[in-house]
Design an enzyme around this catalytic site. Structure first.
Site, PDB file in Angstrom:
ATOM      1  N   ASN A 229      -2.195   0.151   6.939  1.00  0.00           N
ATOM      2  CA  ASN A 229      -1.684  -1.129   7.442  1.00  0.00           C
ATOM      3  C   ASN A 229      -0.757  -1.866   6.466  1.00  0.00           C
ATOM      4  O   ASN A 229      -0.644  -3.083   6.501  1.00  0.00           O
ATOM      5  CB  ASN A 229      -2.844  -2.008   7.923  1.00  0.00           C
TER       6      ASN A 229
ATOM      7  N   GLU B  72      -9.991 -10.635  -7.305  1.00  0.00           N
ATOM      8  CA  GLU B  72      -9.015  -9.554  -7.150  1.00  0.00           C
ATOM      9  C   GLU B  72      -7.902  -9.668  -8.193  1.00  0.00           C
ATOM     10  O   GLU B  72      -7.419  -8.657  -8.706  1.00  0.00           O
ATOM     11  CB  GLU B  72      -8.441  -9.586  -5.739  1.00  0.00           C
TER      12      GLU B  72
ATOM     13  N   LYS C  11       0.822  -1.217   0.000  1.00  0.00           N
ATOM     14  CA  LYS C  11       0.000   0.000   0.000  1.00  0.00           C
ATOM     15  C   LYS C  11       0.860   1.274   0.000  1.00  0.00           C
ATOM     16  O   LYS C  11       2.073   1.221   0.268  1.00  0.00           O
ATOM     17  CB  LYS C  11      -0.916  -0.030   1.231  1.00  0.00           C
TER      18      LYS C  11
ATOM     19  N   ARG D 225      -1.685 -14.361   4.442  1.00  0.00           N
ATOM     20  CA  ARG D 225      -2.408 -13.727   5.563  1.00  0.00           C
ATOM     21  C   ARG D 225      -1.633 -13.905   6.869  1.00  0.00           C
ATOM     22  O   ARG D 225      -1.607 -13.011   7.711  1.00  0.00           O
ATOM     23  CB  ARG D 225      -3.838 -14.252   5.645  1.00  0.00           C
TER      24      ARG D 225
ATOM     25  N   HIS E  66      -2.180  -5.506   1.639  1.00  0.00           N
ATOM     26  CA  HIS E  66      -3.467  -6.195   1.482  1.00  0.00           C
ATOM     27  C   HIS E  66      -3.196  -7.605   0.989  1.00  0.00           C
ATOM     28  O   HIS E  66      -2.226  -7.828   0.255  1.00  0.00           O
ATOM     29  CB  HIS E  66      -4.341  -5.456   0.455  1.00  0.00           C
TER      30      HIS E  66
ATOM     31  N   TYR F 172     -12.534  -2.213  -3.515  1.00  0.00           N
ATOM     32  CA  TYR F 172     -13.044  -2.395  -2.150  1.00  0.00           C
ATOM     33  C   TYR F 172     -14.574  -2.321  -2.098  1.00  0.00           C
ATOM     34  O   TYR F 172     -15.130  -2.013  -1.033  1.00  0.00           O
ATOM     35  CB  TYR F 172     -12.431  -1.358  -1.222  1.00  0.00           C
TER      36      TYR F 172
HETATM   37  P1  CMP Z   1      -7.341  -4.644   3.748  1.00  0.00           P
HETATM   38  O1  CMP Z   1      -6.826  -5.982   4.118  1.00  0.00           O
HETATM   39  O2  CMP Z   1      -6.780  -3.987   2.541  1.00  0.00           O
HETATM   40  O3  CMP Z   1      -8.935  -4.744   3.580  1.00  0.00           O
HETATM   41  C1  CMP Z   1      -9.814  -3.669   3.845  1.00  0.00           C
HETATM   42  C2  CMP Z   1      -9.113  -2.494   4.433  1.00  0.00           C
HETATM   43  O4  CMP Z   1      -9.945  -1.572   5.089  1.00  0.00           O
HETATM   44  C3  CMP Z   1      -8.170  -2.965   5.534  1.00  0.00           C
HETATM   45  O5  CMP Z   1      -7.093  -3.655   4.997  1.00  0.00           O
HETATM   46  C4  CMP Z   1      -7.864  -1.662   6.222  1.00  0.00           C
HETATM   47  O6  CMP Z   1      -6.863  -0.911   5.527  1.00  0.00           O
HETATM   48  C5  CMP Z   1      -9.202  -0.955   6.117  1.00  0.00           C
HETATM   49  N1  CMP Z   1      -9.952  -1.080   7.351  1.00  0.00           N
HETATM   50  C6  CMP Z   1     -10.504  -2.174   7.878  1.00  0.00           C
HETATM   51  N2  CMP Z   1     -11.151  -1.893   9.027  1.00  0.00           N
HETATM   52  C7  CMP Z   1     -11.003  -0.575   9.219  1.00  0.00           C
HETATM   53  C8  CMP Z   1     -11.430   0.332  10.226  1.00  0.00           C
HETATM   54  N3  CMP Z   1     -12.159  -0.087  11.251  1.00  0.00           N
HETATM   55  N4  CMP Z   1     -11.094   1.621  10.099  1.00  0.00           N
HETATM   56  C9  CMP Z   1     -10.367   2.047   9.036  1.00  0.00           C
HETATM   57  N5  CMP Z   1      -9.934   1.228   8.038  1.00  0.00           N
HETATM   58  C10 CMP Z   1     -10.243  -0.058   8.141  1.00  0.00           C
END
Ligand code: CMP
Length: 139
Positions: free
Chosen positions: A113, A127, A10, A86, A116, A50
């Site tokens: 984070n 995806e 990311k 994961r 993904h 998303y």
């Molecule tokens: P990802 O694994 O890319 O899948 C969905 C994304 O949404 C997740 O990682 C986070 O980056 C984001 N995400 C999930 N939960 C939250 C939350 N509670 N607040 C903000 N972002 C979130």
């Protein structure tokens, strides 16, 4: 059983100059990149990717973040690639991610984070198709 999963490094991780570290972790774990693309997503592209999270309160902020700078999108191939990736990533919230995982090392919070990874064979298929035509995947 060999399978494929989609991974995204990311914008936060690209800005931190840890593309190499993350790809090294994939390779060390036996996950082989079989397609790779660096891009800046249009916000609309992030929204489509998303789409399952459309009704969540964080949707707009997530899509703004994901289109805020370059990302690296990869297909990883290997035994149990989906679960293996994961496990390597750790929990969505870096504060809850196990020590030694990518998110524990490079994630700042639940939104920023670092990476993904697809969460099931069905999502992986969707995806992968969202970003890569089959002819761009090496064998
Ligand atoms: P990802 O694994 O890319 O899948 C969905 C994304 O949404 C997740 O990682 C986070 O980056 C984001 N995400 C999930 N939960 C939250 C939350 N509670 N607040 C903000 N972002 C979130």
């Amino acid at each position: 059983m060999s399978e494929r999963t989609l991974a995204i490094i990311k914008p936060d991780a690209v800005k931190k100059h840890v593309i190499g570290d993350i790809i090294h972790r994939y390779e060390q774990a036996g996950l082989r990149p079989v397609a790779m693309r660096m891009m800046v997503m249009a916000k609309q592209t992030a929204e489509g990717f998303y789409a399952v999270h459309k009704s969540r309160p964080f949707f707009d902020s997530l899509c703004t973040f994901m289109s805020s700078g370059p990302v690296v999108v990869l297909i990883l191939s290997g035994d149990n690639a989906i679960k293996k990736n994961r496990d390597l990533m750790g929990a969505t919230d870096p504060a809850k991610a196990d020590k030694g995982t990518i998110r524990a090392a490079h994630g700042a919070n639940i939104e920023f984070n670092a990476v993904h990874g697809s969460d099931s064979p069905e999502t992986a298929k969707q995806e992968i198709a969202y970003f890569f035509p089959e002819m761009d995947v090496v064998r």
